[in-house]
Write a protein that holds these residues in place. Structure first.
Motif, PDB file in Angstrom:
ATOM      1  N   TYR B 101       1.523  48.010 -83.861  1.00 35.06           N
ATOM      2  CA  TYR B 101       2.685  47.908 -84.201  1.00 35.06           C
ATOM      3  C   TYR B 101       2.913  48.776 -85.155  1.00 35.06           C
ATOM      4  O   TYR B 101       3.729  50.295 -85.544  1.00 35.06           O
ATOM      5  N   GLY B 102       2.502  48.566 -86.599  1.00 38.04           N
ATOM      6  CA  GLY B 102       2.264  49.556 -87.386  1.00 38.04           C
ATOM      7  C   GLY B 102       1.750  50.729 -87.602  1.00 38.04           C
ATOM      8  O   GLY B 102       2.715  51.441 -87.931  1.00 38.04           O
ATOM      9  N   VAL B 103       0.054  50.962 -86.690  1.00 36.79           N
ATOM     10  CA  VAL B 103      -0.618  51.829 -86.471  1.00 36.79           C
ATOM     11  C   VAL B 103       0.505  53.192 -85.598  1.00 36.79           C
ATOM     12  O   VAL B 103       0.751  54.003 -86.396  1.00 36.79           O
ATOM     13  N   ILE B 104       1.355  52.131 -84.523  1.00 37.53           N
ATOM     14  CA  ILE B 104       2.371  53.762 -84.165  1.00 37.53           C
ATOM     15  C   ILE B 104       3.286  53.839 -84.974  1.00 37.53           C
ATOM     16  O   ILE B 104       3.300  55.429 -85.027  1.00 37.53           O
ATOM     17  N   LEU B 105       3.822  52.994 -85.566  1.00 37.67           N
ATOM     18  CA  LEU B 105       4.384  53.582 -86.326  1.00 37.67           C
ATOM     19  C   LEU B 105       4.296  54.958 -87.234  1.00 37.67           C
ATOM     20  O   LEU B 105       5.025  55.894 -87.493  1.00 37.67           O
ATOM     21  N   CYS B 106       3.107  54.528 -87.749  1.00 37.94           N
ATOM     22  CA  CYS B 106       2.772  55.469 -88.854  1.00 37.94           C
ATOM     23  C   CYS B 106       2.617  56.432 -88.139  1.00 37.94           C
ATOM     24  O   CYS B 106       2.503  57.872 -88.373  1.00 37.94           O
ATOM     25  N   ASN B 107       1.758  56.073 -86.916  1.00 33.32           N
ATOM     26  CA  ASN B 107       1.913  57.597 -85.940  1.00 33.32           C
ATOM     27  C   ASN B 107       2.765  58.865 -85.771  1.00 33.32           C
ATOM     28  O   ASN B 107       2.793  59.770 -85.749  1.00 33.32           O
ATOM     29  N   ALA B 108       3.871  57.726 -85.598  1.00 32.39           N
ATOM     30  CA  ALA B 108       5.057  58.436 -84.793  1.00 32.39           C
ATOM     31  C   ALA B 108       5.501  59.218 -86.985  1.00 32.39           C
ATOM     32  O   ALA B 108       6.011  60.690 -86.587  1.00 32.39           O
ATOM     33  N   THR B 161       5.702  57.741 -78.078  1.00 31.98           N
ATOM     34  CA  THR B 161       5.572  56.929 -79.162  1.00 31.98           C
ATOM     35  C   THR B 161       6.468  55.673 -79.323  1.00 31.98           C
ATOM     36  O   THR B 161       6.345  54.621 -79.680  1.00 31.98           O
ATOM     37  N   LEU B 162       7.938  55.788 -78.866  1.00 27.78           N
ATOM     38  CA  LEU B 162       9.358  55.058 -79.236  1.00 27.78           C
ATOM     39  C   LEU B 162       8.467  53.855 -78.229  1.00 27.78           C
ATOM     40  O   LEU B 162       8.663  52.895 -77.751  1.00 27.78           O
ATOM     41  N   LEU B 163       8.410  54.519 -76.634  1.00 24.46           N
ATOM     42  CA  LEU B 163       7.942  54.144 -75.404  1.00 24.46           C
ATOM     43  C   LEU B 163       6.924  52.682 -75.592  1.00 24.46           C
ATOM     44  O   LEU B 163       6.765  51.281 -75.906  1.00 24.46           O
ATOM     45  N   VAL B 164       5.852  53.449 -76.319  1.00 25.19           N
ATOM     46  CA  VAL B 164       4.597  52.475 -76.574  1.00 25.19           C
ATOM     47  C   VAL B 164       4.918  51.299 -77.441  1.00 25.19           C
ATOM     48  O   VAL B 164       4.765  50.305 -78.262  1.00 25.19           O
ATOM     49  N   LYS B 165       5.889  51.674 -78.785  1.00 25.45           N
ATOM     50  CA  LYS B 165       6.654  50.701 -79.724  1.00 25.45           C
ATOM     51  C   LYS B 165       7.543  49.408 -79.209  1.00 25.45           C
ATOM     52  O   LYS B 165       7.470  48.837 -79.818  1.00 25.45           O
TER      53      LYS B 165
END
Lengths: 364, 185
Positions: B101-108, B161-165
């Protein structure tokens, strides 16, 4: 393997959790650390395990100083109150964990691991759960798995931190009996922490009663119950009645009529004291018989029948405190006692503590 | 301290990196001697982006790890596991969803990061250019169509990204609920 603790102290900030604790656990014994919450018993267990460091003092395993050795080297099995199972691993993998993380040259083969794990699960009577995951198990089952996991590495010492604390009463009683039997089978030196005096009495070979970071008494369950060393032990282990009184020149005066000879306090003059009397250590008469006196007058508040026992709640006229008395049933006149009846009770056995010592006695 | 990257403007963060690793920066001579390029090169972009985004992971992980406590790790150690084994087999699996979850936010955040990267990258087209930087270049060159095309692409990526998040967030929440349930039993 025996455990010995010498002069262990530990503080958390300004709070002194353990004060100069010394005790010995002989090989193969099952010892209970008993005390109210906050008395330091769990801290002591963590120090034995090596999960916590003592500020002062030493821990010896089998006579060898283990104070500075790491948890990994101590070869202890630790069972946590909340099981601490690995939630993402199956029951089988949980138990196999300790074997799988061994260095390659010490690691058993896959077949050996499998055989060992299944054998342990069978011993714990949970072999049919091998493929489940911890969240799918009941509390009792989880604790059995946790115990199997701790035993898988063949620990020299087994440490249990309130192992049944999170379970309901019925399961707790079952597991208690079962733990005792398991210990008789395996004979691994074990220390378990509990705040439940009944549990400590029932399961352990010896009880270490702790209060406020200090050891109050060490002894067999019978010794601790029959000969409490301090007012604290008296009130923490088993039920007890307290009577305020005075000690003067070798005699304790309790109430108006009861006098107890105390040769060891011959020099004491007019000190306040507290007498401790167990519920079964009373004689109950319906008539004030005999000229010797020495009884307390009391009225019956409540009568309950508990199997072969008659439980009487009494109070002395003019006092609020309840006196709890247990007498065997069978006396025809006594069995008919009811609320409001007057009785005459005489303590048959008591311990008197001078007030100073009694001050830190707390009711459980 | 963890929140410092949140509080400081990304441009300032970029300037600090230039101050440290630039040709005339504190480590400039040393880096030059070993022929390592950080500013106006890919390592600089990575460094700046990491600095800006790492609070996202930390913010996500710290409460979750608090929630789980240390008992499982203590159990692993008493069973003879080494620090590495304990982390790899016990800690990591139990935090994997929070970490993801953190990595996805980071990615965004990393995809859209402009300020810090703008300072350290030097806008070398086709070499040290990121999507937001490229949009700016195109826009400044009056290539509106191209700028909007890239912007749409970036927005699309953000939506994905939002969807995956959302999916991962749901899993993380389940994990936390499971812990609570276990405690309650």
């Amino acid at each position: 393997m025996s455990i010995e603790i010498r002069g262990v102290s530990k503080a958390f900030g300004s709070f002194q959790a353990l004060k100069n604790i010394s005790l010995k656990v002989p090989t193969g014994e099952l010892v209970a650390l008993l005390g109210p919450s906050g008395c330091g018993k769990t801290t002591l267990l963590h120090i034995i395990a090596g999960l916590e460091w003592a500020d002062a003092g030493n821990v010896y395993f089998h006579g060898e100083d283990a104070t500075s050795s790491h948890v990994r080297e101590r070869q202890v099995g630790f069972v946590f109150q909340h099981y601490a199972l690995f939630r993402h691993m199956s029951v089988f993998e949980n138990v196999a964990f300790g074997l799988r993380v061994r260095p390659r040259q010490l690691r058993p083969s896959e077949a050996e691991i499998r055989a060992r794990v299944l054998e342990l699960l069978k011993l714990m009577q949970v072999d049919w759960l091998a493929d489940r995951y911890p969240p799918q198990l009941s509390g009792g089952q989880r604790q059995r798995v946790a115990l199997a996991r701790a035993l898988a590495v063949e620990p020299k010492v087994l440490l249990l931190d309130e192992p049944f604390g999170a379970l309901d009463a019925k399961v707790r009683r079952e597991l208690r009996v079962w733990l005792r039997r398991l210990h008789d089978e395996l004979h691994v030196t074990s220390v378990f922490v509990t705040h439940d005096q009944e549990e400590a009495m029932e399961v352990s070979d010896r009880v270490v009663v702790m209060n406020q970071g200090q050891v109050e008494q060490i002894g067999t369950p019978a010794e601790v119950y029959d000969h409490p060393a301090s007012p604290f032990v008296y009130s923490f282990v088993g039920q007890v009645n307290l009577f305020q009184g005075r000690v003067h020149r070798g005699w304790a005066h309790i109430g108006d009529a009861v006098r107890v000879h105390l040769p060891e306090h011959a020099e004491t003059s007019n000190m306040e004291a507290v007498a401790y009397v167990r519920p079964h250590e009373f004689e109950v008469e319906l008539q004030p018989n005999g000229a010797e006196g020495g009884y307390l007058v009391a009225d019956v508040d409540n009568v309950t029948i508990a199997g072969a026992l008659l439980r009487l709640d009494l109070h002395q006229p003019g006092y609020d405190e309840l006196i709890r008395v247990e007498v065997p049933r069978g006396d025809p006149a006594r069995d008919k006692l009811k609320q409001g009846d007057r009785v005459y009770v005489r303590p048959t056995n008591q311990r008197v503590f001078i007030k100073e010592a009694a001050r830190d006695a707390t009711q459980p | 301290m963890i929140d410092l990257p949140f509080a400081v403007s990304p441009v300032v963060a970029g300037m600090v990196f230039v101050l440290m690793f630039g040709a005339r920066g504190w480590f400039g001579d040393w880096l030059d001697a070993y022929d390592i390029k950080i500013i106006f090169a890919v390592p600089g972009i990575v460094l700046a982006t990491t600095f800006i985004t790492f609070p996202f992971v930390a913010r996500e992980l710290i409460p979750h790890m608090h929630e789980q406590g240390t008992e499982a790790e203590e159990a692993a150690i008493t069973l003879g596991a080494s620090g590495w084994n304990t982390f790899w087999r016990v800690t990591l699996p139990s935090i994997k969803w929070s970490l993801l979850y953190g990595v996805i936010l980071c990615n965004a955040r990393a995809m859209g990061e402009f300020g810090a990267v703008s300072v350290v990258s030097g806008h070398i087209r086709g070499y040290t250019n990121t999507m937001p930087l490229h949009i700016e270049i195109l826009y400044n060159e009056y290539q509106f169509a191209a700028a909007f095309a890239v912007a749409t692409l970036l927005a699309g990526l953000a939506m994905v990204t939002l969807l995956v998040k959302s999916v991962v967030e749901w899993r993380t929440q389940q994990e936390i609920n499971a812990i609570h349930q276990e405690r309650a039993q």
